[in-house]
Design a protein around this motif. Structure first.
Motif, PDB file in Angstrom:
ATOM      1  N   MET A   1       0.835  -1.191   0.000  1.00 35.15           N
ATOM      2  CA  MET A   1       0.000   0.000   0.000  1.00 35.15           C
ATOM      3  C   MET A   1       0.879   1.254   0.000  1.00 35.15           C
ATOM      4  N   THR A   2       0.467   2.272  -0.812  1.00 35.93           N
ATOM      5  CA  THR A   2       1.249   3.509  -0.867  1.00 35.93           C
ATOM      6  C   THR A   2       0.938   4.403   0.316  1.00 35.93           C
ATOM      7  N   ALA A   3       1.962   5.111   0.805  1.00 32.13           N
ATOM      8  CA  ALA A   3       1.766   5.976   1.964  1.00 32.13           C
ATOM      9  C   ALA A   3       1.103   7.283   1.537  1.00 32.13           C
ATOM     10  N   LYS A   4       0.270   7.816   2.436  1.00 30.04           N
ATOM     11  CA  LYS A   4      -0.415   9.066   2.148  1.00 30.04           C
ATOM     12  C   LYS A   4       0.520  10.248   2.387  1.00 30.04           C
ATOM     13  N   LYS A   5       0.583  11.179   1.433  1.00 29.62           N
ATOM     14  CA  LYS A   5       1.377  12.400   1.633  1.00 29.62           C
ATOM     15  C   LYS A   5       0.537  13.634   1.345  1.00 29.62           C
ATOM     16  N   GLY A   6      -0.313  13.553   0.308  1.00 30.85           N
ATOM     17  CA  GLY A   6      -1.068  14.732  -0.129  1.00 30.85           C
ATOM     18  C   GLY A   6      -2.167  15.115   0.838  1.00 30.85           C
ATOM     19  N   LEU A   7      -3.092  15.889   0.325  1.00 29.68           N
ATOM     20  CA  LEU A   7      -4.185  16.400   1.153  1.00 29.68           C
ATOM     21  C   LEU A   7      -5.502  15.849   0.608  1.00 29.68           C
ATOM     22  N   PHE A   8      -6.300  15.292   1.512  1.00 35.65           N
ATOM     23  CA  PHE A   8      -7.547  14.643   1.097  1.00 35.65           C
ATOM     24  C   PHE A   8      -8.724  15.444   1.653  1.00 35.65           C
ATOM     25  N   ILE A   9      -9.485  16.058   0.734  1.00 34.30           N
ATOM     26  CA  ILE A   9     -10.630  16.887   1.142  1.00 34.30           C
ATOM     27  C   ILE A   9     -11.900  16.281   0.552  1.00 34.30           C
ATOM     28  N   THR A  10     -12.943  16.155   1.354  1.00 31.58           N
ATOM     29  CA  THR A  10     -14.212  15.624   0.833  1.00 31.58           C
ATOM     30  C   THR A  10     -15.345  16.625   1.082  1.00 31.58           C
ATOM     31  N   LEU A  11     -16.341  16.552   0.203  1.00 24.19           N
ATOM     32  CA  LEU A  11     -17.502  17.449   0.280  1.00 24.19           C
ATOM     33  C   LEU A  11     -18.748  16.612   0.471  1.00 24.19           C
ATOM     34  N   GLU A  12     -19.599  17.036   1.376  1.00 29.61           N
ATOM     35  CA  GLU A  12     -20.796  16.254   1.689  1.00 29.61           C
ATOM     36  C   GLU A  12     -22.021  17.152   1.825  1.00 29.61           C
ATOM     37  N   GLY A  13     -23.182  16.521   1.802  1.00 29.41           N
ATOM     38  CA  GLY A  13     -24.437  17.243   2.004  1.00 29.41           C
ATOM     39  C   GLY A  13     -25.576  16.537   1.289  1.00 29.41           C
ATOM     40  N   VAL A  14     -26.810  16.900   1.629  1.00 27.77           N
ATOM     41  CA  VAL A  14     -27.965  16.308   0.944  1.00 27.77           C
ATOM     42  C   VAL A  14     -28.045  16.874  -0.473  1.00 27.77           C
ATOM     43  N   GLU A  15     -28.976  16.339  -1.288  1.00 29.71           N
ATOM     44  CA  GLU A  15     -29.110  16.786  -2.678  1.00 29.71           C
ATOM     45  C   GLU A  15     -29.430  18.291  -2.697  1.00 29.71           C
ATOM     46  N   VAL A  17     -27.432  20.973  -2.487  1.00 29.08           N
ATOM     47  CA  VAL A  17     -26.677  21.965  -1.693  1.00 29.08           C
ATOM     48  C   VAL A  17     -25.652  22.716  -2.540  1.00 29.08           C
ATOM     49  N   GLY A  18     -25.478  22.309  -3.801  1.00 33.79           N
ATOM     50  CA  GLY A  18     -24.540  23.014  -4.688  1.00 33.79           C
ATOM     51  C   GLY A  18     -23.122  22.484  -4.622  1.00 33.79           C
ATOM     52  N   LYS A  19     -22.975  21.205  -4.288  1.00 32.61           N
ATOM     53  CA  LYS A  19     -21.615  20.626  -4.136  1.00 32.61           C
ATOM     54  C   LYS A  19     -20.762  20.758  -5.395  1.00 32.61           C
ATOM     55  N   SER A  20     -21.348  20.500  -6.567  1.00 32.05           N
ATOM     56  CA  SER A  20     -20.539  20.541  -7.800  1.00 32.05           C
ATOM     57  C   SER A  20     -19.979  21.938  -8.044  1.00 32.05           C
ATOM     58  N   THR A  21     -20.816  22.938  -7.840  1.00 28.61           N
ATOM     59  CA  THR A  21     -20.363  24.326  -8.014  1.00 28.61           C
ATOM     60  C   THR A  21     -19.287  24.653  -6.984  1.00 28.61           C
ATOM     61  N   HIS A  22     -19.514  24.240  -5.748  1.00 31.17           N
ATOM     62  CA  HIS A  22     -18.528  24.528  -4.699  1.00 31.17           C
ATOM     63  C   HIS A  22     -17.228  23.761  -4.954  1.00 31.17           C
ATOM     64  N   ALA A  23     -17.349  22.544  -5.493  1.00 30.57           N
ATOM     65  CA  ALA A  23     -16.150  21.745  -5.786  1.00 30.57           C
ATOM     66  C   ALA A  23     -15.292  22.465  -6.824  1.00 30.57           C
TER      67      ALA A  23
END
Ligand code: TMP
Length: 210
Positions: A1-15, A17-23
């Protein structure tokens, strides 16, 4: 398994909420700092994952049970982790993912009432402890969200669920935010987009991301 170095950000919410635009907005802000951003989504993000997404969202007639749905979601996630997320993190990139495992606790746990420890077992099996560094929960009353979402397209398998289902989804998300306040930040998605984006920028600056 490769070690994590970068940054992992996730976006959540109900239908709705504008996630795609915010992404797209978040991705653009981070790219301006010179970092490489991999913008991706779940379920999906790989060819196999997108096929699974199609079953989950559009195959109304296949009669997928709640447990099968859960296993399909983790199958797509496993492929996504192996093919996209872990390699990008290993290259020190920023992975910005539209939904991840919190969505499973919210929709399959809260919405479909599958016990959280069953979800936790699968989470451990494929993530081996990998968690997002930051999760942004766009919080919105589901009735408003569904009105927004249904105004733009034909309702998919999830969007056809009842308001009670989405109330449980929202409550589960807010429960996670209470349990993990450092990782999951709640933003009010009701105000106009400029207001939400100003909040987003402030958050990214506060966290030293932008
Ligand atoms: P989207 O509309 O944000 O692209 O998400 C697709 C649907 O998939 C959405 O209704 C939520 C659902 N979903 C789950 O039920 N469990 C999960 O783990 C994920 C990632 C999504």
């Amino acid at each position: 398994m490769t070690a994590k170095k970068g940054l992992f950000i996730t976006l959540e919410g109900v239908e709705g909420v504008g996630k795609s635009t915010h992404a797209a907005f978040i991705s653009e802000q981070i790219r301006r700092t010179g970092r490489v951003v991999t913008l991706t989504r779940e379920p999906g993000g790989t060819r196999a994952g997108e096929e699974i997404r199609n079953i989950l969202l559009h195959a109304h007639e296949t009669g997928v049970t709640a447990m099968t749905e859960l296993l399909l979601i983790f199958s797509a996630r496993n492929q996504h982790l192996e093919e996209v997320i872990r390699p990008a993190l290993a290259r020190d990139e920023v992975v910005l993912c539209d939904r991840f495992t919190d969505a499973t606790y919210a929709y399959q746990g809260g919405g479909r009432k599958i016990a959280w420890d069953r979800i936790g077992t699968l989470e451990w099996l494929i993530q081996h402890g990998l968690q997002p560094d930051l999760t942004i929960l766009f919080d919105l009353d589901p009735q408003t969200g569904l009105q927004r979402a249904n105004g733009r397209s034909v309702a998919d398998r999830f969007e056809k669920e009842s308001l009670e289902f989405f109330a449980r989804v929202r409550a589960a998300y807010l429960q996670i935010a209470r349990d993990e306040p450092r990782r999951m930040v709640v933003l009010d998605a009701a105000p106009p987009i400029e207001v939400v984006q100003a909040e987003l920028l402030k958050l990214l600056k506060d966290r030293g991301i932008c």
